[in-house]
Design an enzyme around this catalytic site. Sequence first.
Site, PDB file in Angstrom:
ATOM      1  N   ASP A  49       0.859  -1.171   0.000  1.00 58.98           N
ATOM      2  CA  ASP A  49       0.000   0.000   0.000  1.00 58.98           C
ATOM      3  C   ASP A  49       0.907   1.236   0.000  1.00 58.98           C
ATOM      4  OD1 ASP A  49      -2.237   1.591   0.032  1.00 58.98           O
ATOM      5  OD2 ASP A  49      -3.142   0.652   1.770  1.00 58.98           O
ATOM      6  N   ARG A 105       1.338  10.417  -5.797  1.00 57.17           N
ATOM      7  CA  ARG A 105       0.849  10.796  -4.467  1.00 57.17           C
ATOM      8  C   ARG A 105       1.952  11.399  -3.593  1.00 57.17           C
ATOM      9  NH1 ARG A 105      -2.978   5.499  -3.089  1.00 57.17           N
ATOM     10  NH2 ARG A 105      -3.955   5.392  -5.148  1.00 57.17           N
TER      11      ARG A 105
END
Length: 214
Positions: A49, A105
């Site tokens: 993740d 991100r």
Amino acid sequence: GFNNVIIRNMTIKNVVQYSNIVVKEGSHHVWVDHCDLSSDRNHGWDYYDGLLDVGNKANYVTLSWNKLYDNHKAMLIGFADTKPEDKDYLKVTVHSNYFYNVSERQPSSRYGYTHAFNNYMVNGSYGIGSRMGGTVRADNNYFDGVNTPFKTDFNSTPGFISGVSTNIVKNSGANKITSKESTWVPTYEYKSAMLPAASVPAAIKAGAGATLDL
């Protein structure tokens, strides 16, 4: 659900299933500082993740002087497009972090208010993203080799970004900003602590990560 928490000088890598550090479930007044967070990009996109994520009504969070690298999706603020309950939460300051060898991100933000300043971003698909009405103020960051430094064109509900002209963009592509410039600025005093954008690479490479001598 906790508050007044400091996570500092940690080295965490190769965490499978969850992100290396997650601040969530209404936690507030949390400071993550001088941590070294990584995985690798040899596995598939979803094997790991992110590295440092904030969501689910977390609030008043500062992420500073961390090193985030070797990962596809480094820092997410706001976990999903389908969480409008995060509106008026997710007030996050992201400063003096070193992102490199990550895909995207740096950070990506939804719903809340993100202040990103003095971050150093090297390589990657996109740098700072905002969607679902998220608001970002970006001051004196430095992008080097980032395909899209600023991005809001994720879907039909973009976020808002301001301060773009204060950043240095080198060896990078064009921004993809599809919304008007935000007028929001942080209410706290920060300019006395902020470096000129040109000074960011040297300062962040020298100081970011688990470097504290305790």
